[in-house]
Design an enzyme around this catalytic site. Sequence first.
Site, mmCIF file in Angstrom:
data_model
loop_
_atom_site.group_PDB
_atom_site.id
_atom_site.type_symbol
_atom_site.label_atom_id
_atom_site.label_comp_id
_atom_site.label_asym_id
_atom_site.label_seq_id
_atom_site.Cartn_x
_atom_site.Cartn_y
_atom_site.Cartn_z
ATOM 1 N N ILE B 469 0.834 -1.200 0.000
ATOM 2 C CA ILE B 469 0.000 0.000 0.000
ATOM 3 C C ILE B 469 0.874 1.257 0.000
ATOM 4 C CG2 ILE B 469 -1.899 -1.227 1.104
ATOM 5 C CD1 ILE B 469 -1.178 0.130 3.740
ATOM 6 N N GLY B 512 2.779 -6.332 8.833
ATOM 7 C CA GLY B 512 2.916 -6.822 7.465
ATOM 8 C C GLY B 512 4.336 -7.164 7.063
ATOM 9 N N ARG B 616 15.429 -5.776 12.946
ATOM 10 C CA ARG B 616 16.235 -5.622 11.727
ATOM 11 C C ARG B 616 15.477 -4.752 10.728
ATOM 12 N NH1 ARG B 616 18.343 -11.003 9.791
ATOM 13 N NH2 ARG B 616 20.293 -10.314 10.738
ATOM 14 N N LEU B 618 14.731 -4.038 7.139
ATOM 15 C CA LEU B 618 14.867 -4.860 5.934
ATOM 16 C C LEU B 618 15.347 -4.041 4.744
ATOM 17 C CD1 LEU B 618 11.597 -6.927 6.433
ATOM 18 C CD2 LEU B 618 13.940 -7.609 6.996
ATOM 19 N N LYS B 621 16.011 2.354 3.115
ATOM 20 C CA LYS B 621 15.466 3.432 2.297
ATOM 21 C C LYS B 621 13.940 3.476 2.409
ATOM 22 C CE LYS B 621 16.420 5.297 -2.287
ATOM 23 N NZ LYS B 621 17.288 5.055 -3.458
ATOM 24 N N VAL B 691 7.850 -0.845 11.093
ATOM 25 C CA VAL B 691 8.151 0.553 11.408
ATOM 26 C C VAL B 691 7.084 1.509 10.892
ATOM 27 C CG1 VAL B 691 10.638 0.291 11.492
ATOM 28 C CG2 VAL B 691 9.555 0.807 9.307
ATOM 29 N N GLU B 693 4.172 2.261 11.585
ATOM 30 C CA GLU B 693 3.307 2.994 12.497
ATOM 31 C C GLU B 693 4.065 3.608 13.670
ATOM 32 O OE1 GLU B 693 -0.822 0.718 11.483
ATOM 33 O OE2 GLU B 693 0.169 0.130 13.332
#
Lengths: 461, 733
Positions: B469, B512, B616, B618, B621, B691, B693
């Site tokens: 999204i 997610g 971690r 992922l 960026k 991250v 939220e």
Amino acid sequence: MADNVRFTLNDCPVEIAGVSPMTTLLDWLRDHRGLRGTKEGCAEGDCGACTVVLEREGRRDAVNACIALLGQLDGQSVRTVEGLRGPGGGPHPVQVAMAEADATQCGFCTPGFVMSALAHASNGGTADPDAIHEALAGNLCRCTGYRPIVEAMTRIAGLAVEPPSAPLLSPRTTSAAFDGAFFAPRSLDELLALRAAHPEALLLAGGTDLGLLASRERKPPKAVIHLLYVPELAVISASADQITIGAAATYEAAAPTLIEAFPALRAYLSRLGSRQIRNMGTIGGNIGTASPIGDMPPVLLALEASLTLVSPRGTREIPLDDFFLDYRKTELAPDEIIQSLSMPRLWEGETFHCDKVSKRRDQDISTVAGAYRVRIRNGRIEDARLAFGGMAATSRRARATEAALLKDGFAAAIAAVESDFKPLDDWRGSAAYRRQVAANLLRRLELRLAEPGRALEVEAL
Amino acid sequence: MKFDTPATTNPIDQLKVVGQPVDRIDGRFKTTGTAPYAYERHDAAPDAAYGHVLGAAIAKGRIQSMDLAAAKAAPGVLAIVTAENAGKLGKGEYNTARLLGGPEIQHYHQAIALVVAETFEQARHAAGLIKVEYAPAKGAYDLAASRDKAKPAGTDDEPADSSVGDFDGAFGAAPVKLDATYTTPDQAHAMMEPHASTAAWNGDKLSLWTSNQMIAWSVGDMAKTLGIAKDRIHLMSPYVGGGFGGKLWVRADALLAALGARAARRPVKVALQRPLMFNNTTHRPATIQRLRIGATRDGTITAIGHDSWSGDLPDGKPETAVLQTRLLYAGANRLTRLRLSELDLPEGNSMRAPGEAPGMMALEIAMDEMAEKLGLDPVEFRIRNDTQVDPESPKRKFSQRQLTECLRTGAEKFGWAARRKPMQARDGRWLVGLGMAAAYRGAPVMKSAARVRLDARGIVTVETDMTDIGTGSYTIIAQTAAEMMGLPLQKVVVRLGDSTFPVSAGSGGQFGANSSTAGVYAACVKLREAVVKKLGLNAADAQFVDGEVRSGSRAIALGDAAKGGELVVEDAIEFGDLAKKYQQSTFGAHFVEVGVDAATAEVRLRRMLVVCAAGRILNPKSARSQVIGSMTMGAGAALMEELAIDARHGFFVNHDLAHYEVPVHADIPHQEVIFLDETDPMSSPMKAKGVGELGICGVAAAIANAIHNATGIRVRDYPITLDKLLKDMPLPA
């Protein structure tokens, strides 16, 4: 005579047949042309997801496709996100920069940003943060936090972007009528004849207000007369005494002349609508729609503007003071049009200031707008014209306030605001808030006059 | 794959692809305008007719009559759907109000009809010709007025009340205490893409392209609402133009597109017009929150209490604004309570970090106020009350908790030591203030499955019903598969958002990224086994590197394993009870500098920094973008976002983007994100958390606290607009 709208779309000539010229460019692109890169986010020129560029005279100007009617585009050159190519046919460098800077997340606002960025780079826009903010004020994003977009814009500002290609279509030399309802006259005489023949038609200049009828209000106009190609309405001139702006000149076209004469308008105009709106919207239209919160009427009232109104019966000049009658009601007769507006330059001893107070700095409707022309001789206020928007059913001068100022000074003027205006309560501000703001703006004016440079201006973020 | 013991070393730890700041793989589709959204599936449904939704013009009551005659006779009209002619409809499990109203109306702009016509203009025109007579009923629209009638209300996961020790006694006895009430307004997701769907029936089978975050939930709810089997529905949502919780479930566009397509016997597409969305869809409910904190003079919290009131339609849920208070700070005596009033406003539901986002808006101002009372630095006050265990259940540790490290790092990087007492810093016209707040958001996990395919070219294709999204799911899933299979990113294809793919966690609740990549990890483990077996290699020493499988002295191209036909495997990650044994959460610290115009009280953000400890990372960026995007939404919550209620007629007045103001470019200054080095073996084989939220939680309070530091004014009523500051502004020097 059946004319079809013709324009250039992404370097290809197109001719519109069988589609109403009142259709918005956005609906046509998406539903009829199958170009769905351009998005609909709000359908009222607020969000910029529908931004496309018009290529004209070596420039690229960002505009909102959601409130541009097809008929308005006749003779123009439109570029959409699908019309961008980079060297070798890959993505355009602007698109690459946006992708690499992570300036796209959900992606729905992205094509609009890409087109605003293209316009900025094409027109020599710099990487200065203020320049970037101004270029993007009409584009909302809800995902990225904007910083990656600014990073992309910083890179884009240094790009050598190819200039717009030469127009493919030779300009129309005679007037056109599309669908028997969208008239595009080529001279003032033709315009007046059409006006007389079609009193029900709406006059369309930039369409930034009228376009909402089609996009948001579900009531596309029955007939319109488009003013863009009437040369007499496009005049912008500056003489030693006065400035004249044709009723169909856009904000962007009129801005340099206006700012040269009235420097206080620089900051004000940068917050009027957005770049997209200023590229289409006209000062004549802002007067003609007579919105109680239009940004230009207070300015023009304070500057003692007069309007040149034309009809088959002749030409008359009236002060803008006498033009606004009531909520959305004006002095304009059914067979009459606004040709131009003129305002005297500042005389010796005169200064001009203006303020726009809105909830959000950019891309917002004014809660209160104020404009003031004051003449001071020998330390005494000799003349004052103070006008406000958002304080009544029309933009209006504050006559009692002006009188109090001349007679008894600022404290009296501030006290008089109450007797001049009975503003309304709405979501933008309560009546009490609006009155307080108007009074406080006069305090600021006093400071500006008493100690130039001391008052705080909103230009600095 | 069952995940019930802490992760050990696995191929993800190589971090050749995972953890790298690679570009978003869908970026080029989005910047070129070629990513197809739900309303744009003319490739799949070329002859779709247009549907236009008519919303109810009252907030509560009944439709007495609907006259469809003029609309039916209007040019181009193919069908009109109303509750009267739609047949029996159920109600989705995730919907509180029915998606098609009538004759009973449950909220303003509840959909009451869909007009289907050949063109959009015809549908819209005809919808305007429907004449509706209403019998309005009296409704309740004022949260404050209904507060006394509120009842205890929990959720499936959270009890209404929690209590430890003797809160009243400890609070009463505390030498330093705060008792303050805060309010947060109703807020709108205002995602850029309006809710939109295209529906096509083939016999009794429905294809539905819709803008949706949770594919499996939505298939279930469509099936339940339409009264058909789930396997009759093919739901697709490969690109979503923003959701923020507003698209966790199917909405009126999806149901009405399906009903319209059935009635018109051809595909139908429906987009909710922007001015309808704010009252038709869900929103973040307003809250009233009372915080009581008692402490010793040295700043040790001895009592902490948090009561939250919110409202929703009958059978609705509370805004769980006390959640973080159950976990964030130590304190021997504790009390939290959720109370819910019945209101007849549009449906309240999840919006980015439900619970914590509004909860932290209140708690973190209260912490600032308390620090001030104690004469303590607010960073130090929080550190002093840090806890490494669940304070309601002290045997339960946090799996990782680097709150103190976030606070200290942020204070140092931001230059917090330069902060002065309120009203003492000035820069020209600006009163300057620094403020901070903790950031906290839970890190839940959900079962998530994926299918992976290997073809003879050595290309791995991942299929899962996970959605992207704007979060970056496509990219981190590709990174996961590339890492696992020893491939460059270019050799991985990711296909998402399709109900024929294995059921994933979906996008929501910050679960997610970690859950869906862990599901892909599980499937890839299985694919590696299949490859090794196919190639007859020794599983013990097989390595997947640079497109090859190496074992002993042999090196075989990965694609060779599929020479005899594509290898296809599927697996899911299923989480055991590690999340119960250990509290898994993400932490952070926000630091904000504001300028407040000395004369006008206009607030401008000047600098924002957040330090995050979230497992971690992922993809640094896309993670950074997620965090600064949520900080921006939090800035909107602090300074401008508010749905204004017309309490006479029961609707949100400012229901478009001209009047519901969200931040623009110029509102958002320099933003910086620092991710602390963290891996959490309890969270998943990915050792990651979410991250998306975390960034919104606490940031609004940090802004409020900075405004207080600048002006000395404490505003407890969001958003902090200048009218709430003006009357108390210090006189200009």
